[in-house]
Every structure is written in C-alpha cells, then in structure tokens.
Scaffold this motif. Sequence first.
Motif, PDB file in Angstrom:
ATOM      1  N   CYS A 143       0.855  -1.189   0.000  1.00 43.42           N
ATOM      2  CA  CYS A 143       0.000   0.000   0.000  1.00 43.42           C
ATOM      3  C   CYS A 143       0.892   1.241   0.000  1.00 43.42           C
ATOM      4  O   CYS A 143       1.953   1.262   0.635  1.00 43.42           O
ATOM      5  CB  CYS A 143      -0.907   0.002   1.220  1.00 43.42           C
ATOM      6  N   ALA A 144       0.465   2.275  -0.703  1.00 43.46           N
ATOM      7  CA  ALA A 144       1.257   3.502  -0.783  1.00 43.46           C
ATOM      8  C   ALA A 144       1.305   4.243   0.543  1.00 43.46           C
ATOM      9  O   ALA A 144       2.072   5.196   0.691  1.00 43.46           O
ATOM     10  CB  ALA A 144       0.684   4.418  -1.866  1.00 43.46           C
ATOM     11  N   HIS A 145       0.512   3.809   1.514  1.00 48.00           N
ATOM     12  CA  HIS A 145       0.474   4.492   2.803  1.00 48.00           C
ATOM     13  C   HIS A 145       1.645   4.046   3.678  1.00 48.00           C
ATOM     14  O   HIS A 145       2.572   4.811   3.925  1.00 48.00           O
ATOM     15  CB  HIS A 145      -0.857   4.204   3.496  1.00 48.00           C
ATOM     16  N   GLU A 146       1.614   2.777   4.124  1.00 48.14           N
ATOM     17  CA  GLU A 146       2.671   2.280   5.001  1.00 48.14           C
ATOM     18  C   GLU A 146       3.286   0.994   4.471  1.00 48.14           C
ATOM     19  O   GLU A 146       3.881   0.230   5.225  1.00 48.14           O
ATOM     20  CB  GLU A 146       2.127   2.068   6.416  1.00 48.14           C
ATOM     21  N   ALA A 147       3.144   0.760   3.168  1.00 46.20           N
ATOM     22  CA  ALA A 147       3.753  -0.392   2.498  1.00 46.20           C
ATOM     23  C   ALA A 147       3.250  -1.728   3.042  1.00 46.20           C
ATOM     24  O   ALA A 147       3.924  -2.751   2.921  1.00 46.20           O
ATOM     25  CB  ALA A 147       5.280  -0.332   2.596  1.00 46.20           C
ATOM     26  N   LEU A 148       2.036  -1.740   3.618  1.00 46.24           N
ATOM     27  CA  LEU A 148       1.457  -2.988   4.103  1.00 46.24           C
ATOM     28  C   LEU A 148       0.875  -3.772   2.925  1.00 46.24           C
ATOM     29  O   LEU A 148       0.467  -3.193   1.917  1.00 46.24           O
ATOM     30  CB  LEU A 148       0.371  -2.694   5.141  1.00 46.24           C
ATOM     31  N   PRO A 149       0.811  -5.103   3.018  1.00 42.00           N
ATOM     32  CA  PRO A 149       0.368  -5.921   1.883  1.00 42.00           C
ATOM     33  C   PRO A 149      -1.100  -5.708   1.538  1.00 42.00           C
ATOM     34  O   PRO A 149      -1.927  -5.383   2.395  1.00 42.00           O
ATOM     35  CB  PRO A 149       0.630  -7.354   2.357  1.00 42.00           C
ATOM     36  N   LEU A 150      -1.427  -5.925   0.277  1.00 41.66           N
ATOM     37  CA  LEU A 150      -2.778  -5.697  -0.236  1.00 41.66           C
ATOM     38  C   LEU A 150      -3.477  -6.998  -0.622  1.00 41.66           C
ATOM     39  O   LEU A 150      -4.450  -6.979  -1.378  1.00 41.66           O
ATOM     40  CB  LEU A 150      -2.710  -4.769  -1.460  1.00 41.66           C
ATOM     41  N   ASP A 151      -2.997  -8.132  -0.096  1.00 36.18           N
ATOM     42  CA  ASP A 151      -3.592  -9.424  -0.451  1.00 36.18           C
ATOM     43  C   ASP A 151      -5.102  -9.433  -0.204  1.00 36.18           C
ATOM     44  O   ASP A 151      -5.862  -9.991  -1.001  1.00 36.18           O
ATOM     45  CB  ASP A 151      -2.983 -10.561   0.394  1.00 36.18           C
ATOM     46  N   ASP A 152      -5.522  -8.846   0.909  1.00 33.77           N
ATOM     47  CA  ASP A 152      -6.930  -8.885   1.291  1.00 33.77           C
ATOM     48  C   ASP A 152      -7.643  -7.567   1.025  1.00 33.77           C
ATOM     49  O   ASP A 152      -8.630  -7.231   1.693  1.00 33.77           O
ATOM     50  CB  ASP A 152      -7.056  -9.234   2.785  1.00 33.77           C
ATOM     51  N   ALA A 153      -7.138  -6.801   0.068  1.00 35.56           N
ATOM     52  CA  ALA A 153      -7.779  -5.531  -0.273  1.00 35.56           C
ATOM     53  C   ALA A 153      -9.206  -5.783  -0.750  1.00 35.56           C
ATOM     54  O   ALA A 153      -9.536  -6.838  -1.297  1.00 35.56           O
ATOM     55  CB  ALA A 153      -6.985  -4.809  -1.352  1.00 35.56           C
ATOM     56  N   ILE A 154     -10.053  -4.799  -0.549  1.00 38.41           N
ATOM     57  CA  ILE A 154     -11.471  -4.904  -0.918  1.00 38.41           C
ATOM     58  C   ILE A 154     -11.664  -4.282  -2.291  1.00 38.41           C
ATOM     59  O   ILE A 154     -11.303  -3.123  -2.518  1.00 38.41           O
ATOM     60  CB  ILE A 154     -12.350  -4.180   0.121  1.00 38.41           C
ATOM     61  N   ILE A 155     -12.251  -5.041  -3.206  1.00 44.00           N
ATOM     62  CA  ILE A 155     -12.503  -4.541  -4.559  1.00 44.00           C
ATOM     63  C   ILE A 155     -13.973  -4.198  -4.713  1.00 44.00           C
ATOM     64  O   ILE A 155     -14.846  -5.010  -4.425  1.00 44.00           O
ATOM     65  CB  ILE A 155     -12.090  -5.578  -5.622  1.00 44.00           C
ATOM     66  N   CYS A 200      -7.354  -0.617   0.664  1.00 51.51           N
ATOM     67  CA  CYS A 200      -6.423  -1.278   1.579  1.00 51.51           C
ATOM     68  C   CYS A 200      -7.164  -1.680   2.851  1.00 51.51           C
ATOM     69  O   CYS A 200      -7.873  -0.858   3.448  1.00 51.51           O
ATOM     70  CB  CYS A 200      -5.269  -0.335   1.906  1.00 51.51           C
ATOM     71  N   PRO A 201      -7.029  -2.937   3.303  1.00 52.88           N
ATOM     72  CA  PRO A 201      -7.761  -3.389   4.492  1.00 52.88           C
ATOM     73  C   PRO A 201      -7.195  -2.861   5.800  1.00 52.88           C
ATOM     74  O   PRO A 201      -7.815  -3.002   6.841  1.00 52.88           O
ATOM     75  CB  PRO A 201      -7.608  -4.918   4.418  1.00 52.88           C
ATOM     76  N   TRP A 202      -6.014  -2.226   5.758  1.00 49.80           N
ATOM     77  CA  TRP A 202      -5.353  -1.802   6.989  1.00 49.80           C
ATOM     78  C   TRP A 202      -5.810  -0.419   7.442  1.00 49.80           C
ATOM     79  O   TRP A 202      -6.212  -0.240   8.595  1.00 49.80           O
ATOM     80  CB  TRP A 202      -3.832  -1.798   6.797  1.00 49.80           C
ATOM     81  N   PHE A 204      -7.083   3.190   2.725  1.00 49.84           N
ATOM     82  CA  PHE A 204      -6.690   3.936   1.529  1.00 49.84           C
ATOM     83  C   PHE A 204      -7.390   3.327   0.316  1.00 49.84           C
ATOM     84  O   PHE A 204      -7.355   2.107   0.121  1.00 49.84           O
ATOM     85  CB  PHE A 204      -5.179   3.885   1.331  1.00 49.84           C
ATOM     86  N   CYS A 205      -8.020   4.174  -0.499  1.00 49.90           N
ATOM     87  CA  CYS A 205      -8.798   3.704  -1.642  1.00 49.90           C
ATOM     88  C   CYS A 205      -8.086   4.096  -2.939  1.00 49.90           C
ATOM     89  O   CYS A 205      -7.715   5.261  -3.121  1.00 49.90           O
ATOM     90  CB  CYS A 205     -10.209   4.296  -1.599  1.00 49.90           C
ATOM     91  N   PHE A 206      -7.902   3.121  -3.839  1.00 46.97           N
ATOM     92  CA  PHE A 206      -7.172   3.345  -5.083  1.00 46.97           C
ATOM     93  C   PHE A 206      -8.026   2.967  -6.293  1.00 46.97           C
ATOM     94  O   PHE A 206      -8.877   2.076  -6.209  1.00 46.97           O
ATOM     95  CB  PHE A 206      -5.883   2.514  -5.114  1.00 46.97           C
ATOM     96  N   ASP A 207      -7.793   3.653  -7.404  1.00 46.62           N
ATOM     97  CA  ASP A 207      -8.382   3.248  -8.672  1.00 46.62           C
ATOM     98  C   ASP A 207      -7.731   1.916  -9.064  1.00 46.62           C
ATOM     99  O   ASP A 207      -6.516   1.842  -9.234  1.00 46.62           O
ATOM    100  CB  ASP A 207      -8.110   4.311  -9.736  1.00 46.62           C
ATOM    101  N   ALA A 208      -8.543   0.858  -9.196  1.00 47.65           N
ATOM    102  CA  ALA A 208      -7.993  -0.476  -9.432  1.00 47.65           C
ATOM    103  C   ALA A 208      -7.320  -0.604 -10.786  1.00 47.65           C
ATOM    104  O   ALA A 208      -6.474  -1.469 -10.976  1.00 47.65           O
ATOM    105  CB  ALA A 208      -9.093  -1.529  -9.295  1.00 47.65           C
ATOM    106  N   ALA A 209      -7.677   0.246 -11.744  1.00 40.31           N
ATOM    107  CA  ALA A 209      -7.110   0.140 -13.087  1.00 40.31           C
ATOM    108  C   ALA A 209      -5.812   0.921 -13.249  1.00 40.31           C
ATOM    109  O   ALA A 209      -4.968   0.576 -14.066  1.00 40.31           O
ATOM    110  CB  ALA A 209      -8.123   0.613 -14.126  1.00 40.31           C
TER     111      ALA A 209
END
Length: 287
Positions: free
Chosen positions: A226-238, A247-249, A252-257
């Motif tokens: 994640c661009a916030h604290e570099a935590l993994p995005l395996d379980d990110a919500i789409i 980001c589940p932590w 932080f919300c990102f454009d998926a494309a």
Amino acid sequence: MTVTDGVGLEELAGRVDAAVGALADLEPAARAAAEELKAALEDIHRAGLTTIVTRMRADDGARPLLFDLVDDPVVRMLLTLHGILRPDPVTLAERALAGVRPQLHSHGGDVALVRVDPLGGGYVAVVRLEGACNGCSMSSVTLRELVEEALRQGLPGLRTVEVAPAEPSPALIPVEALRMPARPVEDGWVRAGRAEEIAVGEIGAPCDGVIVVNIDQRLAAYRNECAHEALPLDDAIIDMAAGTLTCPWHGFCFDAASGECVSVPGVQLEQLPLRVDEGVIWVRTGR
C-alpha cells in the motif's frame, strides 16, 4: 446519499447549475459583477481548501480524517471543482488509451502505456505498440497517429509521444515450470499464474511481492505494498461498481485500473508492466 440538513448532492449541484445559468439573463454590468463575485469567492475557497488539505496530509494524526472526508460526496465534489483532487498524468494517459483501444482492436492492434515522464513543464508519454500498430505500413502509421492524437487530447501538457521497442516473445515454458512457484525470468519478468485463475473482481495470489487485479476482464499488476505504510494488499477490498481497490489496513482507496489514490491526491500504487502469453501472466518486477 444525503448530506447536511438532508439536502441531496444532486439538489446542491442543481442549485449551482441553475444559479450559473441565470447569469446569462442578467444585464451586462450585473452579470460582470456577479461573475467577478463568483470568481473571487472561488479563489478564496480554493486557497483555503488547499491549505487545509496540505496541512492535513502532512500531519500523521489528521491524515486518516482527510481520507474519510474525501470519501464524502460533497467534499469530493468541492475539491474536484477547485482542482485540488485531480487525476495524475498516468491515469489521464491510461484513460485516453482506453478510449482508443476498441478501434485499435478492430484492426488487430493494441497499445500499452509504459510510463509518463516529466519534460519541460509538461510530459512525455512512452507507449508500446502491438500487433497491427507496430510496423511500417500505411495502416500502422494511421493507428500510431490515432494513439498520439488520443494522448494529446486526454493528457494536457503532453509534449511528445515516444514508442518503446516491442518486447521479445518469451521462450517456451516447460510443463514442469507451470507447477513451480513464480521465479525470475528474462530481465526481471516473473510468472504470476494464469489469467483464467483470476476471476473478475478478484486479486490473484501474491507472488514475488506482486499482486494482479482483474477489473472487468482487464488485468493490472502492482507491487504488493500500500502507498500508505507499504502494508500488503492481499486482502484488499474490490468494489466493482466504483472500480476501486481499498487497503484493508487503513482504508486507503485506489483506482484499481491505474493505481491512483482516490482518497488523497498524489499518492500512487506502483504499477508494474504486465503481459499475457498463451494464458500465462508475466509481470516485470525490475528486481
């Protein structure tokens, strides 16, 4: 969704549109005065909002609140109107290319954005042409011109478009390799599974620090940080409807494309080059 005092976003936007439209019916002197008042108020609001956003972004304690506020539709509309919340050049270039891809596909061609670099106060877009776009025939020249025109229209400040050399075709992969975990190959490319293994709206199993996202049958690869604290995005919500990855932590919300952060301007996931050969996904990690 409703906002302050139960007034809907559409109603607020409608009132603004109606007031702006009414300016045309005023006498010239009155219209000039009203437009000057509008411009002055907008300048004041823009300066104040810019200061608020800048200071909240710099404060570790206030930053989470800023992310929540940007998710509010009225706040988002306000920041967008004042140019504070805006897409980054990569996102604008990707959108421009997405608009021209159907025409390229109809002629057997395609284009991929390699990167967007700053150049003399503007940008240079580097693209890779594929299929019928990559050649010397009149049709390929026309398709290249189509790509360049789309980028000039969609990316303000574009200075030039450069064409990167075509990637070499990958060597044949032994059957045994398909059963092995991803491993580095040719100049930093790694195998990230098969395309059919990643359903629409899902994230592929991470490998070599990379995740692959499937949005509307379009794949995008990102560094699994994640661009916030570099935590993994395996379980990110789409969110398929919004086309976002959260980001589940810390939310932080990102454009998926594109990887652009829609919560805070200027924050970006690290997008990686991706290609699919005979159903196998390859990602260039650069490591």
